[in-house]
Design a protein around this motif. Structure first.
Motif, PDB file in Angstrom:
ATOM      1  N   ARG A 104       0.835  -1.204   0.000  1.00  9.91           N
ATOM      2  CA  ARG A 104       0.000   0.000   0.000  1.00  9.91           C
ATOM      3  C   ARG A 104       0.876   1.263   0.000  1.00  9.91           C
ATOM      4  NH1 ARG A 104      -2.929  -0.382   4.815  1.00  9.91           N
ATOM      5  NH2 ARG A 104      -4.003  -2.096   3.815  1.00  9.91           N
ATOM      6  N   PHE A 105       2.039   1.185   0.634  1.00 10.23           N
ATOM      7  CA  PHE A 105       2.942   2.330   0.699  1.00 10.23           C
ATOM      8  C   PHE A 105       4.015   2.310  -0.380  1.00 10.23           C
ATOM      9  CE2 PHE A 105       0.833   3.008   4.653  1.00 10.23           C
ATOM     10  CZ  PHE A 105       0.826   4.392   4.767  1.00 10.23           C
ATOM     11  N   GLY A 106       3.827   1.481  -1.393  1.00  9.18           N
ATOM     12  CA  GLY A 106       4.711   1.517  -2.546  1.00  9.18           C
ATOM     13  C   GLY A 106       5.933   0.617  -2.480  1.00  9.18           C
ATOM     14  N   PHE A 107       5.999  -0.245  -1.478  1.00 10.26           N
ATOM     15  CA  PHE A 107       7.103  -1.205  -1.427  1.00 10.26           C
ATOM     16  C   PHE A 107       6.865  -2.295  -2.465  1.00 10.26           C
ATOM     17  CE2 PHE A 107       7.659   0.664   2.717  1.00 10.26           C
ATOM     18  CZ  PHE A 107       8.968   0.439   3.083  1.00 10.26           C
ATOM     19  N   GLN A 108       7.952  -2.788  -3.038  1.00 12.97           N
ATOM     20  CA  GLN A 108       7.890  -3.919  -3.955  1.00 12.97           C
ATOM     21  C   GLN A 108       8.847  -4.993  -3.461  1.00 12.97           C
ATOM     22  OE1 GLN A 108       8.519  -2.725  -7.993  1.00 12.97           O
ATOM     23  NE2 GLN A 108       6.770  -1.349  -7.979  1.00 12.97           N
ATOM     24  N   ASP A 154      10.957 -18.156   6.049  1.00 11.11           N
ATOM     25  CA  ASP A 154      11.465 -17.312   4.979  1.00 11.11           C
ATOM     26  C   ASP A 154      11.259 -15.851   5.366  1.00 11.11           C
ATOM     27  OD1 ASP A 154      11.719 -19.718   3.604  1.00 11.11           O
ATOM     28  OD2 ASP A 154      10.037 -19.317   2.246  1.00 11.11           O
ATOM     29  N   VAL A 155      12.082 -14.975   4.794  1.00 11.18           N
ATOM     30  CA  VAL A 155      11.910 -13.532   4.971  1.00 11.18           C
ATOM     31  C   VAL A 155      11.894 -12.887   3.588  1.00 11.18           C
ATOM     32  CG1 VAL A 155      12.917 -11.388   5.854  1.00 11.18           C
ATOM     33  CG2 VAL A 155      12.976 -13.463   7.252  1.00 11.18           C
ATOM     34  N   ALA A 156      10.797 -12.195   3.303  1.00 12.08           N
ATOM     35  CA  ALA A 156      10.694 -11.424   2.065  1.00 12.08           C
ATOM     36  C   ALA A 156      11.335 -10.064   2.303  1.00 12.08           C
ATOM     37  CB  ALA A 156       9.236 -11.244   1.662  1.00 12.08           C
ATOM     38  N   TRP A 157      12.086  -9.593   1.325  1.00  7.90           N
ATOM     39  CA  TRP A 157      12.669  -8.252   1.397  1.00  7.90           C
ATOM     40  C   TRP A 157      11.953  -7.367   0.405  1.00  7.90           C
ATOM     41  CZ3 TRP A 157      15.397  -6.092   5.045  1.00  7.90           C
ATOM     42  CH2 TRP A 157      15.961  -6.946   5.992  1.00  7.90           C
ATOM     43  N   LEU A 158      11.522  -6.209   0.926  1.00  6.60           N
ATOM     44  CA  LEU A 158      10.777  -5.250   0.120  1.00  6.60           C
ATOM     45  C   LEU A 158      11.523  -3.926   0.093  1.00  6.60           C
ATOM     46  CD1 LEU A 158       8.527  -6.916   2.132  1.00  6.60           C
ATOM     47  CD2 LEU A 158       7.152  -6.079   0.265  1.00  6.60           C
ATOM     48  N   GLU A 159      11.351  -3.193  -1.004  1.00 10.32           N
ATOM     49  CA  GLU A 159      12.053  -1.931  -1.194  1.00 10.32           C
ATOM     50  C   GLU A 159      11.047  -0.850  -1.611  1.00 10.32           C
ATOM     51  OE1 GLU A 159      15.942  -1.038  -3.698  1.00 10.32           O
ATOM     52  OE2 GLU A 159      14.177  -1.222  -5.013  1.00 10.32           O
ATOM     53  N   LYS A 160      11.268   0.349  -1.076  1.00 10.15           N
ATOM     54  CA  LYS A 160      10.489   1.527  -1.471  1.00 10.15           C
ATOM     55  C   LYS A 160      11.481   2.605  -1.914  1.00 10.15           C
ATOM     56  CE  LYS A 160       7.414   5.083   0.490  1.00 10.15           C
ATOM     57  NZ  LYS A 160       6.358   5.083  -0.499  1.00 10.15           N
ATOM     58  N   ARG A 161      11.298   3.099  -3.106  1.00 12.42           N
ATOM     59  CA  ARG A 161      12.142   4.178  -3.627  1.00 12.42           C
ATOM     60  C   ARG A 161      11.607   5.499  -3.072  1.00 12.42           C
ATOM     61  NH1 ARG A 161      14.665   2.410  -8.953  1.00 12.42           N
ATOM     62  NH2 ARG A 161      14.409   0.158  -8.811  1.00 12.42           N
ATOM     63  N   LEU A 162      12.481   6.242  -2.426  1.00 11.27           N
ATOM     64  CA  LEU A 162      12.064   7.513  -1.838  1.00 11.27           C
ATOM     65  C   LEU A 162      12.552   8.717  -2.632  1.00 11.27           C
ATOM     66  CD1 LEU A 162      12.647   6.630   1.912  1.00 11.27           C
ATOM     67  CD2 LEU A 162      10.488   6.672   0.662  1.00 11.27           C
ATOM     68  N   SER A 163      13.604   8.539  -3.395  1.00 12.46           N
ATOM     69  CA  SER A 163      14.078   9.656  -4.236  1.00 12.46           C
ATOM     70  C   SER A 163      14.727   9.104  -5.488  1.00 12.46           C
ATOM     71  CB  SER A 163      15.080  10.514  -3.466  1.00 12.46           C
ATOM     72  OG  SER A 163      16.253   9.796  -3.164  1.00 12.46           O
TER      73      SER A 163
END
Length: 172
Positions: free
Chosen positions: A142-146, A163-172
């Motif tokens: 919802r906050f733009g993490f993929q 398992d651990v999923a890693w998510l990333e959100k681009r801020l700039s």
């Protein structure tokens, strides 16, 4: 019933330490969401609290009902890794008290966190989510993490590998 509009978000303070520790210990004792195994004391948790000042990229925000001292949850942005080149990346997380889930408190906390981070020199936000945890995946998306990857069976808790999923959100 408590509405999201009745909740305020503010910077975490020393006097919140016992309540924050209690929330975190719930997840240690009851869930695989954190890979800590043994509950912690407020004194053991104090360095963590102090590593989140009221300004800068490493924040601790708490949610509480207006006029009430209870802490419903917290969101943090913490250093992603200790090496200097990682300084513009943060790792984010949300922890809610057991009774606060499903009421929009996590959304309120993350909205406030990303609002304060907008004025900081932060390029990326990362989140590690122990699987399965559909609610956490949903709020991050919802906050733009993929999702950018999964560490398979990276941690063992309660006799089971997770398992651990890693998510990333681009801020700039």
């Amino acid at each position: 019933m408590l509405q999201r509009t009745d909740v305020q978000v503010r910077a975490g303070r020393e006097e919140d330490l016992a309540a924050l520790t209690e929330i975190y210990n719930h997840y240690i004792r009851e869930t695989p969401i954190t890979f800590d195994i043994d509950p912690v004391t407020p004194d053991e948790r104090r360095p963590w609290l102090l590593s989140h000042p009221e300004d800068g990229p490493h924040r601790l925000l708490v949610a509480q009902p207006a006029g009430d001292g209870r802490i419903l949850g917290y969101a943090t942005s913490s250093p992603f890794r200790p090496k200097a080149a990682y300084a513009t990346s943060v790792e984010t997380s949300i922890y809610l008290s057991p009774e606060a889930g499903g009421r929009g408190i996590g959304t309120l906390l993350y909205a406030a966190l990303f609002e304060v981070l907008a004025d900081e020199d932060v390029h990326r936000a990362y989140a590690g989510v122990t699987l399965p945890n559909e609610a956490s995946i949903r709020i991050h998306q919802r906050f733009g993490f993929q999702q950018i990857g999964v560490y398979e069976e990276v941690g063992r808790k309660f006799g089971t590998y997770h398992d651990v999923a890693w998510l990333e959100k681009r801020l700039s």
